[in-house]
Scaffold this active site. Structure first.
Site, short mmCIF file in Angstrom:
data_model
loop_
_atom_site.label_atom_id
_atom_site.label_comp_id
_atom_site.label_asym_id
_atom_site.label_seq_id
_atom_site.Cartn_x
_atom_site.Cartn_y
_atom_site.Cartn_z
N HIS A 1 0.67 -1.33 0.06
CA HIS A 1 0.01 -0.11 0.08
C HIS A 1 0.92 1.36 -0.01
O HIS A 1 0.47 2.34 -0.55
CB HIS A 1 -0.84 0.03 1.37
CG HIS A 1 -2.14 1.06 1.14
ND1 HIS A 1 -2.77 1.14 -0.04
CD2 HIS A 1 -2.53 1.73 2.10
CE1 HIS A 1 -3.63 2.15 0.26
NE2 HIS A 1 -3.53 2.54 1.48
N ASN B 1 -5.15 8.81 3.82
CA ASN B 1 -6.23 9.55 3.55
C ASN B 1 -5.96 10.95 3.65
O ASN B 1 -6.95 11.83 3.13
CB ASN B 1 -7.21 9.08 4.39
CG ASN B 1 -7.81 7.79 4.24
OD1 ASN B 1 -7.30 6.76 3.09
ND2 ASN B 1 -8.62 7.01 4.88
N ASN C 1 -7.66 6.79 -2.00
CA ASN C 1 -8.14 7.79 -1.03
C ASN C 1 -6.82 8.75 -0.98
O ASN C 1 -7.04 9.99 -0.69
CB ASN C 1 -8.21 7.14 0.40
CG ASN C 1 -9.37 6.34 0.42
OD1 ASN C 1 -10.65 6.74 -0.29
ND2 ASN C 1 -9.78 5.46 1.35
#
Length: 134
Positions: free
Chosen positions: A14, A64, A110
């Protein structure tokens, strides 16, 4: 060039955007030049490539809200959204596959959504790095 990710989760798929920036910094011989810029809550390094000056940036915030760091850096260093390259993970691409995209929507990412919101623009170029689906 901003590598998106979760600073506390470096080394995960990620956060591949940060790993790409680490590799780029090594290739440009500036890997020892990373420093914390508290004004934009990010690690930054200055580099040069093909006659261009580059600011490499790894936000120290959660994915985010990566856009807050990037928007602050854009203001501090006088960058426009079209000057910014985002490097981020893409679940819909096979592991290791890459694609470049100019502008457009966040496509559910995001970190990119945060950048678009904070910069009030979607004109950033994006290097999407495939991480595949679990």
């Amino acid at each position: 060039v901003a590598g998106l990710g979760n600073y506390s989760l470096r080394g995960t798929r990620h956060s591949v955007g940060m790993a790409v920036l680490d590799r780029l910094a090594r290739q440009l011989a500036v890997a020892e030049g990373w420093r914390v810029d508290r004004r934009c809550c990010a690690d930054v390094a200055l580099a040069a490539a093909h006659g261009l000056e580059l600011l490499l940036l790894k936000p120290r915030r959660l994915m985010n809200i990566n856009g807050l760091s990037i928007a602050s850096a854009a203001e501090i260093y006088s960058f426009r959204p079209e000057d910014i390259y985002l490097v981020h993970d893409d679940l819909d691409k096979a592991l290791g596959k890459v694609a470049i995209k100019l502008g457009g929507s966040a496509r559910g990412h995001n970190g990119v959504r945060s950048c678009i919101s904070a910069l009030h623009s979607n004109e950033m170029t994006r290097l999407r790095v495939g991480i595949g689906r679990p």
